[in-house]
Design a protein around this motif. Structure first.
Motif, PDB file in Angstrom:
ATOM      1  N   UNK A 156      -1.439  51.831 101.015  1.00 23.47           N
ATOM      2  CA  UNK A 156      -0.161  51.230 100.605  1.00 23.47           C
ATOM      3  C   UNK A 156       0.184  51.602  99.161  1.00 23.47           C
ATOM      4  N   UNK A 157      -0.803  51.511  98.275  1.00 24.72           N
ATOM      5  CA  UNK A 157      -0.570  51.836  96.860  1.00 24.72           C
ATOM      6  C   UNK A 157      -0.214  53.322  96.725  1.00 24.72           C
ATOM      7  N   UNK A 158      -0.978  54.175  97.419  1.00 19.59           N
ATOM      8  CA  UNK A 158      -0.727  55.623  97.338  1.00 19.59           C
ATOM      9  C   UNK A 158       0.652  55.953  97.888  1.00 19.59           C
ATOM     10  N   UNK A 159       1.041  55.266  98.954  1.00 24.82           N
ATOM     11  CA  UNK A 159       2.361  55.503  99.537  1.00 24.82           C
ATOM     12  C   UNK A 159       3.453  55.123  98.539  1.00 24.82           C
ATOM     13  N   UNK A 160       3.259  53.982  97.860  1.00 26.35           N
ATOM     14  CA  UNK A 160       4.247  53.550  96.854  1.00 26.35           C
ATOM     15  C   UNK A 160       4.427  54.633  95.788  1.00 26.35           C
ATOM     16  N   UNK A 161       3.330  55.111  95.186  1.00 25.79           N
ATOM     17  CA  UNK A 161       3.461  56.095  94.097  1.00 25.79           C
ATOM     18  C   UNK A 161       3.971  57.443  94.617  1.00 25.79           C
ATOM     19  N   UNK A 162       3.608  57.797  95.855  1.00 22.91           N
ATOM     20  CA  UNK A 162       4.062  59.089  96.385  1.00 22.91           C
ATOM     21  C   UNK A 162       5.575  59.102  96.587  1.00 22.91           C
ATOM     22  N   UNK A 163       6.177  57.913  96.691  1.00 23.81           N
ATOM     23  CA  UNK A 163       7.621  57.834  96.915  1.00 23.81           C
ATOM     24  C   UNK A 163       8.419  57.756  95.607  1.00 23.81           C
ATOM     25  N   UNK A 164       7.729  57.805  94.467  1.00 21.97           N
ATOM     26  CA  UNK A 164       8.451  57.820  93.186  1.00 21.97           C
ATOM     27  C   UNK A 164       8.920  59.247  92.928  1.00 21.97           C
ATOM     28  N   UNK A 165      10.171  59.404  92.463  1.00 22.69           N
ATOM     29  CA  UNK A 165      10.692  60.752  92.254  1.00 22.69           C
ATOM     30  C   UNK A 165       9.871  61.537  91.238  1.00 22.69           C
ATOM     31  N   UNK A 166       9.652  62.799  91.533  1.00 27.43           N
ATOM     32  CA  UNK A 166       8.840  63.659  90.662  1.00 27.43           C
ATOM     33  C   UNK A 166       9.623  64.045  89.421  1.00 27.43           C
TER      34      UNK A 166
END
Ligand code: HEC
Length: 100
Positions: A90-100
């Motif tokens: 869940x945490x990894x999914x949250x950060x992966x969805x932040x714009x690069x």
């Protein structure tokens, strides 16, 4: 007057934080867990060691590695060791969805 100054100070501190939060992930189920990471990695994954836009697997694998380095007692290892695999996803999914 003191209350007004306190309110103005609080709003001016909070506004920049609101400006960088990604509205698309405000209701993400991993956001509350990820808030434990915000002070160092930013609400948007742009703190130290940028997490924004990394894949779920990259972030989750790094955390899983840290979980097994039991000799490590630094803050990152302790954080990694505190979560279940589901929570890490869940945490990894949250950060992966932040714009690069
Ligand atoms: C007190 C500050 C702090 C907190 C809180 C923190 N981290 Fe870190 N994190 C670091 C530092 C410093 C590093 C780089 C050194 C290291 O790898 O130990 C790092 C490294 C990482 C890395 C490896 C990055 C890379 O590209 O190698 C990941 C992934 C990571 N953190 C995720 C998280 C997550 C997820 C949380 C919340 C559960 C979290 N961190 C909480 C400070 C922190």
């Amino acid at each position: 007057m003191k209350r007004l100054l306190t309110t103005v100070a609080a709003v001016s501190v909070l506004l920049p934080a609101l400006a960088v939060a990604n509205p698309a992930t405000l209701n993400h189920p991993g956001r509350l867990l990820a808030s434990n990471c915000f002070q160092c990695h930013g609400t948007d994954g742009y703190g130290m060691e940028h997490l924004a836009g990394e894949s779920i697997n990259e972030i989750a694998d790094e955390l899983a590695e840290m979980q097994f380095e039991s000799a490590r007692k630094d803050i990152m290892a302790v954080h990694a060791q505190a979560y279940t695999a589901e929570e890490i996803t869940l945490i990894a999914d949250y950060f992966s969805k932040q714009p690069k």
